[in-house]
Design a protein around this motif. Structure first.
Motif, PDB file in Angstrom:
ATOM      1  N   LEU A 153       1.730  -6.385 -12.545  1.00  0.00           N
ATOM      2  CA  LEU A 153       2.741  -7.416 -12.310  1.00  0.00           C
ATOM      3  C   LEU A 153       2.437  -8.681 -13.115  1.00  0.00           C
ATOM      4  O   LEU A 153       3.344  -9.299 -13.684  1.00  0.00           O
ATOM      5  CB  LEU A 153       2.821  -7.754 -10.817  1.00  0.00           C
ATOM      6  CG  LEU A 153       3.530  -6.729  -9.940  1.00  0.00           C
ATOM      7  CD1 LEU A 153       3.334  -7.061  -8.471  1.00  0.00           C
ATOM      8  CD2 LEU A 153       5.002  -6.661 -10.280  1.00  0.00           C
ATOM      9  N   ALA A 154       1.156  -9.066 -13.174  1.00  0.00           N
ATOM     10  CA  ALA A 154       0.772 -10.243 -13.968  1.00  0.00           C
ATOM     11  C   ALA A 154       1.101 -10.007 -15.439  1.00  0.00           C
ATOM     12  O   ALA A 154       1.603 -10.911 -16.125  1.00  0.00           O
ATOM     13  CB  ALA A 154      -0.712 -10.544 -13.788  1.00  0.00           C
ATOM     14  N   ALA A 155       0.855  -8.800 -15.929  1.00  0.00           N
ATOM     15  CA  ALA A 155       1.172  -8.483 -17.325  1.00  0.00           C
ATOM     16  C   ALA A 155       2.678  -8.551 -17.564  1.00  0.00           C
ATOM     17  O   ALA A 155       3.124  -9.050 -18.602  1.00  0.00           O
ATOM     18  CB  ALA A 155       0.632  -7.093 -17.676  1.00  0.00           C
ATOM     19  N   GLU A 156       3.463  -8.079 -16.613  1.00  0.00           N
ATOM     20  CA  GLU A 156       4.924  -8.149 -16.742  1.00  0.00           C
ATOM     21  C   GLU A 156       5.396  -9.602 -16.783  1.00  0.00           C
ATOM     22  O   GLU A 156       6.262  -9.965 -17.553  1.00  0.00           O
ATOM     23  CB  GLU A 156       5.610  -7.428 -15.590  1.00  0.00           C
ATOM     24  CG  GLU A 156       5.633  -5.930 -15.717  1.00  0.00           C
ATOM     25  CD  GLU A 156       6.457  -5.450 -16.899  1.00  0.00           C
ATOM     26  OE1 GLU A 156       7.540  -6.014 -17.155  1.00  0.00           O
ATOM     27  OE2 GLU A 156       6.005  -4.516 -17.575  1.00  0.00           O
ATOM     28  N   LYS A 209       0.843  -1.210   0.000  1.00  0.00           N
ATOM     29  CA  LYS A 209       0.000   0.000   0.000  1.00  0.00           C
ATOM     30  C   LYS A 209       0.875   1.255   0.000  1.00  0.00           C
ATOM     31  O   LYS A 209       0.571   2.245  -0.676  1.00  0.00           O
ATOM     32  CB  LYS A 209      -0.947   0.008   1.206  1.00  0.00           C
ATOM     33  CG  LYS A 209      -2.099  -0.958   1.090  1.00  0.00           C
ATOM     34  CD  LYS A 209      -2.937  -0.738  -0.157  1.00  0.00           C
ATOM     35  CE  LYS A 209      -3.707   0.557  -0.103  1.00  0.00           C
ATOM     36  NZ  LYS A 209      -4.472   0.839  -1.325  1.00  0.00           N
ATOM     37  N   ARG A 210       1.978   1.208   0.749  1.00  0.00           N
ATOM     38  CA  ARG A 210       2.909   2.338   0.766  1.00  0.00           C
ATOM     39  C   ARG A 210       3.473   2.554  -0.640  1.00  0.00           C
ATOM     40  O   ARG A 210       3.588   3.668  -1.120  1.00  0.00           O
ATOM     41  CB  ARG A 210       4.028   2.071   1.780  1.00  0.00           C
ATOM     42  CG  ARG A 210       4.909   3.276   2.030  1.00  0.00           C
ATOM     43  CD  ARG A 210       5.995   3.005   3.082  1.00  0.00           C
ATOM     44  NE  ARG A 210       5.449   2.595   4.363  1.00  0.00           N
ATOM     45  CZ  ARG A 210       5.662   1.418   4.929  1.00  0.00           C
ATOM     46  NH1 ARG A 210       6.415   0.520   4.343  1.00  0.00           N
ATOM     47  NH2 ARG A 210       5.138   1.123   6.097  1.00  0.00           N
ATOM     48  N   TRP A 211       3.805   1.448  -1.327  1.00  0.00           N
ATOM     49  CA  TRP A 211       4.326   1.552  -2.691  1.00  0.00           C
ATOM     50  C   TRP A 211       3.260   2.152  -3.604  1.00  0.00           C
ATOM     51  O   TRP A 211       3.559   2.999  -4.444  1.00  0.00           O
ATOM     52  CB  TRP A 211       4.758   0.174  -3.206  1.00  0.00           C
ATOM     53  CG  TRP A 211       5.487   0.268  -4.504  1.00  0.00           C
ATOM     54  CD1 TRP A 211       6.836   0.358  -4.679  1.00  0.00           C
ATOM     55  CD2 TRP A 211       4.917   0.328  -5.808  1.00  0.00           C
ATOM     56  NE1 TRP A 211       7.125   0.470  -6.022  1.00  0.00           N
ATOM     57  CE2 TRP A 211       5.966   0.455  -6.731  1.00  0.00           C
ATOM     58  CE3 TRP A 211       3.607   0.290  -6.292  1.00  0.00           C
ATOM     59  CZ2 TRP A 211       5.754   0.531  -8.111  1.00  0.00           C
ATOM     60  CZ3 TRP A 211       3.398   0.371  -7.658  1.00  0.00           C
ATOM     61  CH2 TRP A 211       4.466   0.494  -8.553  1.00  0.00           C
ATOM     62  N   ALA A 229      -4.590   1.627  -7.010  1.00  0.00           N
ATOM     63  CA  ALA A 229      -5.141   0.505  -6.257  1.00  0.00           C
ATOM     64  C   ALA A 229      -4.188  -0.682  -6.294  1.00  0.00           C
ATOM     65  O   ALA A 229      -3.475  -0.888  -7.279  1.00  0.00           O
ATOM     66  CB  ALA A 229      -6.497   0.096  -6.837  1.00  0.00           C
ATOM     67  N   LEU A 230      -4.202  -1.440  -5.226  1.00  0.00           N
ATOM     68  CA  LEU A 230      -3.375  -2.636  -5.141  1.00  0.00           C
ATOM     69  C   LEU A 230      -3.719  -3.603  -6.275  1.00  0.00           C
ATOM     70  O   LEU A 230      -2.839  -4.228  -6.864  1.00  0.00           O
ATOM     71  CB  LEU A 230      -3.558  -3.308  -3.779  1.00  0.00           C
ATOM     72  CG  LEU A 230      -2.687  -4.505  -3.463  1.00  0.00           C
ATOM     73  CD1 LEU A 230      -1.215  -4.187  -3.647  1.00  0.00           C
ATOM     74  CD2 LEU A 230      -2.940  -4.982  -2.058  1.00  0.00           C
ATOM     75  N   ALA A 231      -4.993  -3.702  -6.619  1.00  0.00           N
ATOM     76  CA  ALA A 231      -5.409  -4.577  -7.720  1.00  0.00           C
ATOM     77  C   ALA A 231      -4.769  -4.145  -9.038  1.00  0.00           C
ATOM     78  O   ALA A 231      -4.374  -4.993  -9.845  1.00  0.00           O
ATOM     79  CB  ALA A 231      -6.929  -4.581  -7.849  1.00  0.00           C
ATOM     80  N   GLN A 232      -4.636  -2.841  -9.259  1.00  0.00           N
ATOM     81  CA  GLN A 232      -3.981  -2.352 -10.478  1.00  0.00           C
ATOM     82  C   GLN A 232      -2.523  -2.797 -10.522  1.00  0.00           C
ATOM     83  O   GLN A 232      -2.018  -3.192 -11.572  1.00  0.00           O
ATOM     84  CB  GLN A 232      -4.033  -0.822 -10.537  1.00  0.00           C
ATOM     85  CG  GLN A 232      -5.404  -0.235 -10.783  1.00  0.00           C
ATOM     86  CD  GLN A 232      -5.353   1.283 -10.674  1.00  0.00           C
ATOM     87  OE1 GLN A 232      -5.164   1.818  -9.578  1.00  0.00           O
ATOM     88  NE2 GLN A 232      -5.506   1.964 -11.799  1.00  0.00           N
ATOM     89  N   THR A 279       3.083   5.871  -3.051  1.00  0.00           N
ATOM     90  CA  THR A 279       4.245   6.533  -3.653  1.00  0.00           C
ATOM     91  C   THR A 279       4.087   6.594  -5.172  1.00  0.00           C
ATOM     92  O   THR A 279       4.368   7.619  -5.797  1.00  0.00           O
ATOM     93  CB  THR A 279       5.539   5.789  -3.276  1.00  0.00           C
ATOM     94  OG1 THR A 279       5.634   5.730  -1.854  1.00  0.00           O
ATOM     95  CG2 THR A 279       6.763   6.483  -3.832  1.00  0.00           C
ATOM     96  N   ALA A 280       3.625   5.490  -5.768  1.00  0.00           N
ATOM     97  CA  ALA A 280       3.413   5.465  -7.224  1.00  0.00           C
ATOM     98  C   ALA A 280       2.362   6.481  -7.632  1.00  0.00           C
ATOM     99  O   ALA A 280       2.510   7.165  -8.657  1.00  0.00           O
ATOM    100  CB  ALA A 280       3.008   4.057  -7.667  1.00  0.00           C
ATOM    101  N   ALA A 281       1.298   6.609  -6.834  1.00  0.00           N
ATOM    102  CA  ALA A 281       0.256   7.590  -7.146  1.00  0.00           C
ATOM    103  C   ALA A 281       0.837   9.004  -7.148  1.00  0.00           C
ATOM    104  O   ALA A 281       0.543   9.802  -8.045  1.00  0.00           O
ATOM    105  CB  ALA A 281      -0.890   7.473  -6.140  1.00  0.00           C
ATOM    106  N   LEU A 282       1.687   9.291  -6.160  1.00  0.00           N
ATOM    107  CA  LEU A 282       2.324  10.614  -6.125  1.00  0.00           C
ATOM    108  C   LEU A 282       3.222  10.821  -7.337  1.00  0.00           C
ATOM    109  O   LEU A 282       3.179  11.864  -7.987  1.00  0.00           O
ATOM    110  CB  LEU A 282       3.134  10.776  -4.835  1.00  0.00           C
ATOM    111  CG  LEU A 282       2.339  10.945  -3.547  1.00  0.00           C
ATOM    112  CD1 LEU A 282       3.270  10.880  -2.343  1.00  0.00           C
ATOM    113  CD2 LEU A 282       1.568  12.249  -3.566  1.00  0.00           C
TER     114      LEU A 282
END
Length: 158
Positions: free
Chosen positions: A57-60, A33-35, A49-52, A38-41
Protein backbone atom coordinates in the motif's frame (compact mmCIF):
# COMPACT_ATOMS: atom_id res chain seq x y z
CA UNK A 1 40.25 34.09 21.23
CA UNK A 2 39.04 32.40 18.06
CA UNK A 3 37.17 29.19 17.94
CA UNK A 4 38.45 26.47 15.72
CA UNK A 5 36.06 25.33 13.06
CA UNK A 6 35.07 21.73 13.41
CA UNK A 7 35.18 19.66 10.24
CA UNK A 8 31.77 19.12 8.69
CA UNK A 9 30.85 15.44 8.75
CA UNK A 10 29.14 14.01 5.75
CA UNK A 11 25.84 12.52 6.79
CA UNK A 12 25.09 9.13 5.41
CA UNK A 13 21.80 8.23 3.87
CA UNK A 14 19.84 5.88 6.05
CA UNK A 15 19.55 2.43 4.52
CA UNK A 16 18.01 0.46 7.35
CA UNK A 17 14.20 0.19 7.33
CA UNK A 18 12.20 2.41 9.67
CA UNK A 19 9.65 0.72 11.90
CA UNK A 20 6.14 2.17 11.88
CA UNK A 21 3.56 1.09 14.42
CA UNK A 22 -0.17 1.44 13.80
CA UNK A 23 -2.91 0.82 16.35
CA UNK A 24 -6.01 -0.63 14.69
CA UNK A 25 -9.43 -1.37 16.10
CA UNK A 26 -9.80 -5.15 16.48
CA UNK A 27 -12.49 -5.30 13.77
CA UNK A 28 -10.22 -3.55 11.24
CA UNK A 29 -7.30 -5.84 12.08
CA UNK A 30 -9.55 -8.87 11.68
CA UNK A 31 -10.82 -7.61 8.32
CA UNK A 32 -7.25 -6.97 7.14
CA UNK A 33 -6.13 -10.43 8.23
CA UNK A 34 -9.13 -11.90 6.41
CA UNK A 35 -8.06 -9.98 3.29
CA UNK A 36 -4.49 -11.30 3.69
CA UNK A 37 -5.79 -14.87 3.93
CA UNK A 38 -7.95 -14.42 0.83
CA UNK A 39 -5.01 -12.88 -1.07
CA UNK A 40 -2.80 -15.82 -0.06
CA UNK A 41 -5.37 -18.23 -1.47
CA UNK A 42 -5.75 -16.20 -4.68
CA UNK A 43 -1.97 -16.00 -5.14
CA UNK A 44 -1.43 -19.67 -4.18
CA UNK A 45 0.83 -18.66 -1.29
CA UNK A 46 1.01 -20.13 2.18
CA UNK A 47 0.55 -16.74 3.84
CA UNK A 48 0.45 -13.05 3.08
CA UNK A 49 1.67 -11.05 6.06
CA UNK A 50 -0.06 -7.85 7.07
CA UNK A 51 3.31 -6.08 6.90
CA UNK A 52 3.63 -7.11 3.23
CA UNK A 53 0.23 -5.62 2.47
CA UNK A 54 1.08 -2.36 4.25
CA UNK A 55 4.38 -2.13 2.34
CA UNK A 56 2.52 -2.71 -0.94
CA UNK A 57 0.00 0.00 0.00
CA UNK A 58 2.86 2.40 0.81
CA UNK A 59 4.40 1.63 -2.60
CA UNK A 60 1.06 2.31 -4.30
CA UNK A 61 0.64 5.63 -2.48
CA UNK A 62 4.14 6.81 -3.33
CA UNK A 63 4.10 5.64 -6.95
CA UNK A 64 3.97 8.02 -9.87
CA UNK A 65 0.46 9.57 -9.89
CA UNK A 66 -0.04 8.38 -13.47
CA UNK A 67 0.50 4.78 -12.33
CA UNK A 68 -1.80 4.89 -9.28
CA UNK A 69 -5.17 3.24 -9.23
CA UNK A 70 -7.90 5.54 -10.52
CA UNK A 71 -9.56 7.39 -7.67
CA UNK A 72 -7.21 6.07 -4.96
CA UNK A 73 -6.03 9.53 -3.89
CA UNK A 74 -9.57 10.91 -3.78
CA UNK A 75 -10.90 7.95 -1.78
CA UNK A 76 -8.08 8.19 0.75
CA UNK A 77 -8.48 11.93 1.12
CA UNK A 78 -12.22 11.45 1.67
CA UNK A 79 -11.51 8.89 4.39
CA UNK A 80 -8.96 11.17 6.02
CA UNK A 81 -11.35 14.12 5.90
CA UNK A 82 -13.88 12.01 7.81
CA UNK A 83 -11.23 10.74 10.23
CA UNK A 84 -11.72 13.75 12.48
CA UNK A 85 -15.45 13.12 12.61
CA UNK A 86 -16.43 12.53 16.23
CA UNK A 87 -17.76 9.07 16.94
CA UNK A 88 -20.65 8.24 19.20
CA UNK A 89 -20.94 4.83 20.79
CA UNK A 90 -24.36 3.44 20.06
CA UNK A 91 -25.72 0.25 21.51
CA UNK A 92 -28.75 -1.41 20.03
CA UNK A 93 -30.40 -4.80 20.06
CA UNK A 94 -30.46 -6.62 16.75
CA UNK A 95 -32.69 -9.67 16.28
CA UNK A 96 -30.72 -12.96 16.24
CA UNK A 97 -31.81 -13.78 12.67
CA UNK A 98 -30.54 -10.41 11.46
CA UNK A 99 -27.27 -10.80 13.39
CA UNK A 100 -26.59 -14.08 11.60
CA UNK A 101 -27.34 -12.57 8.18
CA UNK A 102 -25.24 -9.52 9.00
CA UNK A 103 -22.27 -11.60 10.18
CA UNK A 104 -22.39 -13.78 7.07
CA UNK A 105 -22.74 -10.82 4.71
CA UNK A 106 -19.88 -8.88 6.31
CA UNK A 107 -17.64 -11.96 6.05
CA UNK A 108 -18.50 -12.41 2.37
CA UNK A 109 -17.94 -8.71 1.59
CA UNK A 110 -14.79 -8.52 3.74
CA UNK A 111 -16.02 -5.73 6.00
CA UNK A 112 -17.07 -5.31 9.63
CA UNK A 113 -20.54 -5.19 11.13
CA UNK A 114 -19.79 -1.67 12.39
CA UNK A 115 -18.81 -0.49 8.89
CA UNK A 116 -21.87 -2.15 7.33
CA UNK A 117 -24.26 -0.61 9.85
CA UNK A 118 -22.61 2.81 9.50
CA UNK A 119 -22.91 2.68 5.71
CA UNK A 120 -26.55 1.52 5.95
CA UNK A 121 -27.32 4.45 8.26
CA UNK A 122 -25.65 6.91 5.88
CA UNK A 123 -27.67 5.56 2.97
CA UNK A 124 -30.92 5.69 4.97
CA UNK A 125 -30.26 9.25 6.14
CA UNK A 126 -29.48 10.34 2.57
CA UNK A 127 -32.88 8.99 1.48
CA UNK A 128 -34.71 10.40 4.51
CA UNK A 129 -33.54 13.98 5.12
CA UNK A 130 -35.16 15.78 8.04
CA UNK A 131 -38.43 17.42 7.09
CA UNK A 132 -38.71 21.20 7.05
CA UNK A 133 -40.98 21.18 10.11
CA UNK A 134 -38.32 19.34 12.17
CA UNK A 135 -35.68 21.89 11.21
CA UNK A 136 -38.01 24.77 12.07
CA UNK A 137 -38.90 23.18 15.42
CA UNK A 138 -35.21 22.81 16.27
CA UNK A 139 -34.53 26.41 15.25
CA UNK A 140 -37.42 27.62 17.41
CA UNK A 141 -36.08 25.66 20.39
CA UNK A 142 -32.65 27.25 19.91
CA UNK A 143 -34.23 30.69 19.74
CA UNK A 144 -36.20 30.03 22.95
CA UNK A 145 -32.92 29.12 24.65
CA UNK A 146 -31.43 32.40 23.46
CA UNK A 147 -28.96 30.68 21.14
CA UNK A 148 -30.49 31.74 17.84
CA UNK A 149 -28.54 35.00 17.51
CA UNK A 150 -25.22 33.31 18.27
CA UNK A 151 -25.77 30.54 15.73
CA UNK A 152 -27.37 32.49 12.91
CA UNK A 153 -25.05 33.98 10.33
CA UNK A 154 -25.44 37.36 8.70
CA UNK A 155 -28.70 37.43 6.78
CA UNK A 156 -30.03 34.23 8.38
CA UNK A 157 -33.44 34.33 9.98
CA UNK A 158 -35.16 31.96 12.33
Amino acid sequence: MTEELKPVLKTETRTRPIRVTVDLPPADQQALKRWCNTAALDLDLTTVALAQVLRALAAELTADPADRLDGLDDRLRARLAGAGEPEVDLTTTIPKSLQQQLSLTTAVHNTTIEAAVTEALRMWLAKHPPCRRTVLDAAQQLAELGLGDDLAGEGDTL
